[in-house]
Design a protein around this motif. Structure first.
Motif, short mmCIF file in Angstrom:
data_model
loop_
_atom_site.label_atom_id
_atom_site.label_comp_id
_atom_site.label_asym_id
_atom_site.label_seq_id
_atom_site.Cartn_x
_atom_site.Cartn_y
_atom_site.Cartn_z
N LEU A 1 1.06 -3.55 -8.94
CA LEU A 1 1.26 -2.20 -8.41
C LEU A 1 2.37 -2.18 -7.36
CD1 LEU A 1 -2.49 -1.20 -8.17
CD2 LEU A 1 -0.83 -0.42 -9.87
N LEU A 2 2.41 -3.20 -6.52
CA LEU A 2 3.47 -3.29 -5.51
C LEU A 2 4.84 -3.32 -6.16
CD1 LEU A 2 1.87 -5.86 -3.06
CD2 LEU A 2 2.41 -3.47 -2.55
N ALA A 3 4.95 -3.99 -7.29
CA ALA A 3 6.23 -4.09 -8.00
C ALA A 3 6.73 -2.74 -8.49
CB ALA A 3 6.10 -5.07 -9.16
N ARG A 4 5.85 -1.77 -8.59
CA ARG A 4 6.23 -0.43 -9.06
C ARG A 4 6.75 0.47 -7.93
NH1 ARG A 4 4.20 1.14 -14.13
NH2 ARG A 4 3.04 -0.52 -15.15
N LEU A 5 6.57 0.04 -6.68
CA LEU A 5 7.00 0.86 -5.55
C LEU A 5 8.49 0.68 -5.27
CD1 LEU A 5 4.13 0.27 -2.96
CD2 LEU A 5 4.51 2.30 -4.38
N ASP A 6 9.11 1.75 -4.78
CA ASP A 6 10.49 1.66 -4.31
C ASP A 6 10.50 0.81 -3.04
OD1 ASP A 6 11.34 3.36 -6.33
OD2 ASP A 6 11.27 5.15 -5.06
N PRO A 7 11.59 0.11 -2.76
CA PRO A 7 11.67 -0.71 -1.56
C PRO A 7 11.52 0.13 -0.28
CG PRO A 7 13.47 -1.22 -3.06
CD PRO A 7 12.79 0.02 -3.58
N VAL A 8 10.71 -0.37 0.63
CA VAL A 8 10.51 0.24 1.95
C VAL A 8 10.38 -0.89 2.97
CG1 VAL A 8 9.41 2.37 1.14
CG2 VAL A 8 8.01 0.36 1.60
N ASP A 9 10.31 -0.53 4.25
CA ASP A 9 10.13 -1.53 5.29
C ASP A 9 8.72 -2.12 5.28
OD1 ASP A 9 12.76 -1.17 6.45
OD2 ASP A 9 12.01 0.75 7.20
N LEU A 10 7.73 -1.26 5.06
CA LEU A 10 6.34 -1.68 5.17
C LEU A 10 5.48 -0.94 4.16
CD1 LEU A 10 4.07 -3.20 6.77
CD2 LEU A 10 3.98 -1.20 8.28
N VAL A 11 4.63 -1.69 3.47
CA VAL A 11 3.61 -1.11 2.61
C VAL A 11 2.26 -1.35 3.26
CG1 VAL A 11 2.49 -1.12 0.34
CG2 VAL A 11 4.96 -1.51 0.51
N LEU A 12 1.55 -0.27 3.54
CA LEU A 12 0.19 -0.37 4.07
C LEU A 12 -0.79 -0.16 2.92
CD1 LEU A 12 0.60 1.71 7.35
CD2 LEU A 12 0.33 -0.77 7.15
N VAL A 13 -1.76 -1.06 2.84
CA VAL A 13 -2.70 -1.07 1.72
C VAL A 13 -4.09 -0.78 2.26
CG1 VAL A 13 -3.74 -2.52 -0.05
CG2 VAL A 13 -1.31 -2.76 0.48
N GLU A 14 -4.73 0.25 1.71
CA GLU A 14 -6.12 0.55 2.08
C GLU A 14 -7.04 0.05 0.98
OE1 GLU A 14 -9.13 4.28 3.00
OE2 GLU A 14 -6.97 4.63 3.15
N GLY A 15 -7.97 -0.80 1.37
CA GLY A 15 -8.89 -1.37 0.40
C GLY A 15 -8.48 -2.77 0.02
N TRP A 16 -8.70 -3.14 -1.22
CA TRP A 16 -8.38 -4.47 -1.74
C TRP A 16 -8.89 -5.55 -0.77
CZ3 TRP A 16 -4.74 -0.78 -3.40
CH2 TRP A 16 -4.54 -0.75 -4.78
N LYS A 17 -10.16 -5.43 -0.38
CA LYS A 17 -10.69 -6.37 0.63
C LYS A 17 -10.75 -7.80 0.13
CE LYS A 17 -14.77 -4.04 1.67
NZ LYS A 17 -15.11 -3.02 0.73
N ARG A 18 -10.77 -8.04 -1.16
CA ARG A 18 -10.86 -9.41 -1.66
C ARG A 18 -9.50 -10.04 -1.93
NH1 ARG A 18 -14.72 -6.34 -3.64
NH2 ARG A 18 -16.86 -6.86 -3.19
N ASP A 19 -8.42 -9.28 -1.78
CA ASP A 19 -7.08 -9.82 -1.99
C ASP A 19 -6.66 -10.67 -0.79
OD1 ASP A 19 -5.88 -8.53 -4.57
OD2 ASP A 19 -4.17 -9.36 -3.45
N THR A 20 -5.60 -11.44 -0.94
CA THR A 20 -5.25 -12.44 0.06
C THR A 20 -4.22 -11.99 1.10
OG1 THR A 20 -3.57 -13.37 -1.40
CG2 THR A 20 -5.78 -14.33 -1.52
N HIS A 21 -3.76 -10.75 1.05
CA HIS A 21 -2.79 -10.28 2.03
C HIS A 21 -3.46 -10.13 3.41
CE1 HIS A 21 -4.75 -6.72 0.39
NE2 HIS A 21 -4.48 -6.12 1.54
N PRO A 22 -2.67 -10.16 4.49
CA PRO A 22 -3.25 -10.01 5.83
C PRO A 22 -3.76 -8.58 6.04
CG PRO A 22 -0.87 -10.05 5.97
CD PRO A 22 -1.22 -10.33 4.53
N LYS A 23 -4.85 -8.49 6.83
CA LYS A 23 -5.51 -7.19 7.01
C LYS A 23 -6.02 -7.01 8.43
CE LYS A 23 -7.60 -8.02 2.48
NZ LYS A 23 -7.25 -9.43 2.43
#
Length: 164
Positions: A87-109
């Motif tokens: 899904l991230l690969a589908r976004l246009d480039p930005v400075d920051l992507v904030l993700v709500e949810g995905w509690k089991r994924d490995t990104h920092p939260k």
């Protein structure tokens, strides 16, 4: 793109924190996008509208466009839910992507937490949670705890974590 998440149990204050963080980071001149995970079926379309009729007829994707915005709706039609990275690969480039949810994924939260729903903190058992934004008293010795409404301090922490 830099990525940071806001996670927590239902009614913990995630969406309000996300909204305030988006406003804070954009006020600082950063381009921000968001991704929101839902555990239930949702619809951004309305029965009777042309785009809804296209989806009901079986279209895999429907792109809706106007002079002010465009939206691409994709029907999974039985295929697995895409991974966060896809899904991230589908976004246009930005400075920051904030993700709500995905509690089991490995990104920092940052974990949003309130005592009222009665849910335990996730942070003690999850090293991907780097800080807690609490709406009540919390004691953690191994990571920072911010007041849930201290948006500027939470934004400073996230900016420092991702190098913005």
């Amino acid at each position: 793109m830099k990525l940071y998440g806001v996670t927590g149990w239902k009614n913990a204050g995630k969406t309000g924190l996300m909204e305030r963080l988006v406003a804070e980071f954009t006020a600082r001149g950063l381009a921000v996008s968001t991704l929101k995970h839902a555990h239930h079926s949702f619809d951004v379309d309305h029965p009777g509208r042309d785009s809804h009729r296209h989806r009901v007829a079986g279209a895999r994707q429907v792109l809706l466009s106007s002079g002010t915005r465009w939206a691409l709706m994709s029907e999974l039609r039985g295929t697995p839910e895409p991974l966060l990275a896809d899904l991230l690969a589908r976004l246009d480039p930005v400075d920051l992507v904030l993700v709500e949810g995905w509690k089991r994924d490995t990104h920092p939260k940052v974990e949003a937490w309130r005592p009222e729903p009665g849910n335990p903190l996730i942070a003690p058992n999850d090293p991907t949670i780097r800080a807690v934004a609490a709406g009540g008293p919390v004691t953690l010795s191994d990571r920072p705890v911010f007041a849930l409404d201290d948006t500027a301090a939470i934004a400073d922490f996230i900016a420092s974590e991702v190098g913005l």
